[in-house]
Design an enzyme around this catalytic site. Structure first.
Site, short mmCIF file in Angstrom:
data_model
loop_
_atom_site.label_atom_id
_atom_site.label_comp_id
_atom_site.label_asym_id
_atom_site.label_seq_id
_atom_site.Cartn_x
_atom_site.Cartn_y
_atom_site.Cartn_z
N TYR B 43 -8.43 -8.67 33.57
CA TYR B 43 -7.36 -9.64 33.37
C TYR B 43 -7.94 -10.82 32.59
O TYR B 43 -8.87 -10.65 31.81
CB TYR B 43 -6.76 -10.03 34.74
N LYS B 98 10.81 13.55 40.83
CA LYS B 98 10.43 14.05 39.50
C LYS B 98 9.08 13.45 39.09
O LYS B 98 8.21 14.15 38.56
CB LYS B 98 11.51 13.62 38.50
N GLU B 140 17.09 12.00 32.44
CA GLU B 140 17.36 12.84 33.61
C GLU B 140 18.78 12.62 34.11
O GLU B 140 19.26 11.48 34.17
CB GLU B 140 16.35 12.45 34.71
N ASP B 141 19.41 13.71 34.49
CA ASP B 141 20.67 13.64 35.24
C ASP B 141 21.72 12.72 34.61
O ASP B 141 22.27 11.84 35.26
CB ASP B 141 20.40 13.22 36.68
N ASP B 166 17.33 18.57 31.47
CA ASP B 166 18.48 19.46 31.67
C ASP B 166 18.80 20.22 30.39
O ASP B 166 19.47 21.25 30.42
CB ASP B 166 19.71 18.66 32.11
N ALA B 201 25.34 21.05 29.77
CA ALA B 201 24.14 20.62 29.02
C ALA B 201 23.14 21.77 28.88
O ALA B 201 22.59 22.01 27.80
CB ALA B 201 23.50 19.44 29.72
N ASN B 302 22.20 26.68 40.81
CA ASN B 302 21.55 26.33 42.06
C ASN B 302 22.53 25.56 42.93
O ASN B 302 23.37 24.85 42.41
CB ASN B 302 20.32 25.44 41.78
N ASN B 333 12.15 24.83 35.60
CA ASN B 333 11.70 23.79 34.65
C ASN B 333 10.35 23.19 35.02
O ASN B 333 9.64 22.70 34.15
CB ASN B 333 12.67 22.60 34.66
#
Lengths: 159, 443
Positions: B43, B98, B140-141, B166, B201, B302, B333
């Site tokens: 730092y 994830k 994502e999603d 996806d 998708a 799923n 995936n």
């Protein structure tokens, strides 16, 4: 594959042409709730085209491959009364089936329509479509058209 | 054959453990702190020299900071796996999960970043504003079709790899499995008739990737909730305005202009890729029976596939795959996205192109082939650890071939580096548990 022909609409084209009109009106519905399509649109489309064929001031041309109608253009000749140029050809409907797009058919039909309107006395050409239809805006801008008139709408039903 | 989800027990544990651990990931130092004096290096005042160097040359941020190994997991929480639109906070546990997989399987430092945004423009602006901190973004999603536009825009407008799992993840791993399924049934991708059931998708991205990989678009048929997609369908103009990706596929695919439903679409098809809605009775045996001999059926919904795999096999499918780990041939995936990002980060790639995803899929397929293909083994499973660095090397090399890498590295160096990072990541995790630093879960 058969050639595509651009020509005046005939009586035997009406039924299939009406399908294109219905598709176009349903497309307009996407842009604004004030373009909500009526329940008996098919019947009205047929009447609309039949009257167009019979009218001296109306241009109705189709693009066809054999018996199949791929595109339709309808325009009317109008007197502007107070302004010069006096006579305008107004394109009220121009629709190409998705499968036939991107092959210059829209442009070919437009040029064909303009030629006919000019022969009928039109000194300028206008096109009408929903304000939110950016695809149409781009199509006409690209061909030298510019905005001329604003139509503002306000719903008053049930108020 | 399992027919029920063991969901309840997992749900109870997930709540209890999440509360116990206060989330699944955190940050940890990666430099020695021998004394407080070291902070003068890490730092202020020492850090100023590093900052000045990066300010002069932004690219050094990939060398002097952890940016090279950091990705953001961005979501607006509008289409969370199996849960729908539950908002950004609701999506956070999923994004943490994830991130955990990214770290454990790929050695990638992934930061969950659910964002509260309204529409595509805000999402794109927010993602772009995060670029200086990140080596890549995992989307994502996000609800379809806006996910297509967000991916397309960010790929064009950013200089780091953007990945929507996806889309590219599912498409890539599906392609990998398909390569081997076709090999086992003596087929070629270029001449196979492929039917895709479901046009969300996953399948839109899969169709696009298959075409990019050489599949014949004209012989491909997509089916959505309204039936077979074709250029003559009445809703084409609506698609043009609302989902131009599907519109483009409607124009490109189904040259024969097949109309109707799944049954019509499966007539004489070689391959079915279903990514529709959970089954198990969405697809009927009679429909599979209409397919060509030695048919391939991927049933990827799923938690319950569109039909049970044994029913598909009984109806004539020679190769069957699902998205589930308790059936053979799991199209998963998780074997692709950690490895894909490992590879692109290791070469400091600027993007992930479709051909890079195809290279990853080919390597994944090759890895399974080398182990010996069988009807029940067309794709590596979660225990095939060696596939991860191999895929990383494949995608890293492809990035370099396409001129999309900031760093020139040999395949061997990527492979060994990736393997070391992944191994280290797992070892650290195991060590923290062994030493009791991460306590055992509550009873």
């Amino acid at each position: 594959m058969q050639r595509i022909t651009i020509r005046d609409a005939r009586g035997e084209d009406l039924r299939e042409s009406a399908r294109l009109v219905v598709r176009m009106k349903r497309l307009n519905e996407e842009f604004d709730p004030l373009y909500k399509v009526v329940g008996d649109v098919e019947k009205r489309a047929l009447k609309y085209l039949r009257e167009s064929i019979g009218s001296k001031n109306t241009v109705l041309i189709v693009a066809s491959r054999g018996k199949r109608i791929l595109g339709l253009l309808r325009a009317v000749l109008e007197d502007r009364v107070f302004y010069e140029p006096l006579m305008t050809g107004t394109i009220t409907d121009l629709y190409i089936l998705p499968e036939a797009r991107r092959k210059t058919m829209g442009n070919d039909m437009l040029q064909h329509g303009i030629k006919k309107l000019k022969r009928m006395g039109a000194e300028m050409i206008t096109a009408e479509f929903p304000a939110q239809n950016e695809i149409a805006v781009r199509f006409y801008h690209k061909r030298g058209f510019r905005a001329l008139v604003n139509i503002l709408a306000k719903e008053e039903m049930g108020q | 054959m399992p027919s029920k989800e063991p969901g309840d027990e997992y749900s109870r544990k997930a709540i209890r453990y999440s509360a116990f651990y206060g989330g699944k990931i955190g940050t940890a130092p990666k430099v020695p702190i021998r004394s407080l004096d070291d902070f003068s290096i890490w730092y202020t005042p020492g850090v100023a020299a590093v900052s000045r160097a990066i300010a002069k040359n932004r690219e050094l941020s990939f060398e002097y900071t952890n940016r090279w190994n950091t990705i953001g997991i961005l979501t607006d929480g509008t289409r969370v796996l199996g849960l729908g639109n539950i908002g950004p906070e609701g999506s956070l546990p999923v994004m943490e999960g994830k991130a955990l997989i990214y770290k454990y399987l790929g050695g990638v430092d992934a930061i969950p970043i659910p964002i509260r945004v309204d529409g595509v423009e805000q999402f794109v602006a927010t993602a772009k504003s995060l670029e200086p901190a990140l080596g890549g973004i995992n989307l994502e999603d996000i609800a379809s079709p806006k996910c297509f536009e967000i991916l397309e825009r960010l790929r064009k407008e950013m200089s780091i790899p953007i990945w929507h799992d996806d889309q590219q993840g599912t498409a890539g791993v599906t392609l990998a499995a398909l390569y081997n399924a076709l090999e086992l049934t003596d087929r070629d991708l270029r001449t196979s008739k492929i039917t895709l059931f479901g046009s969300g998708a996953a399948n839109i991205a899969t169709a696009k990737l298959l075409i990019e990989a050489g599949a014949d678009a004209g012989e491909m048929i997509l089916v959505d909730s309204k039936g077979v997609l074709n250029a003559e369908r009445d809703d084409m103009d609506q698609l043009l305005l609302r989902n131009r990706w599907k519109y483009e596929l409607a124009l490109k695919t189904n040259e024969a202009r097949v109309k109707g439903g799944l049954a019509e679409a499966l007539r004489n098809a070689d391959v079915l890729i279903a990514a529709a809605t959970p089954g198990p009775n969405l697809i009927k045996k009679q429909e599979i029976a209409r397919m060509n001999k030695r048919a391939v059926a991927f049933l990827l919904a799923n938690p319950i596939p569109e039909m049970w795999p044994d029913d598909a096999a009984a109806a004539g499918a020679e190769i069957v795959a699902t998205g589930r780990s308790d059936f053979p041939n799991q199209v998963n995936n998780s074997l692709l996205f950690p490895a894909a990002f490992r590879g692109v980060l290791d070469v400091r790639a600027k993007t992930i192109t479709d051909s890079m995803v195809i290279a990853a899929a080919q390597e994944m397929a090759k890895s399974a082939r080398e182990k010996g293909l069988r009807k029940n083994y067309i794709i590596p499973d979660m225990l095939d650890w060696e596939v991860l660095p191999r895929v990383a090397a494949a995608i890293g090399m492809q990035a370099q071939r396409e001129g999309q890498a900031r760093k020139k590295v040999s395949s061997d160096v990527i492979y060994k580096g990736a393997k070391k990072l992944i191994d280290t990541s797992r070892k650290i995790s195991q060590l923290l548990v062994q030493r009791g630093i991460i306590p055992a879960p509550p009873p």
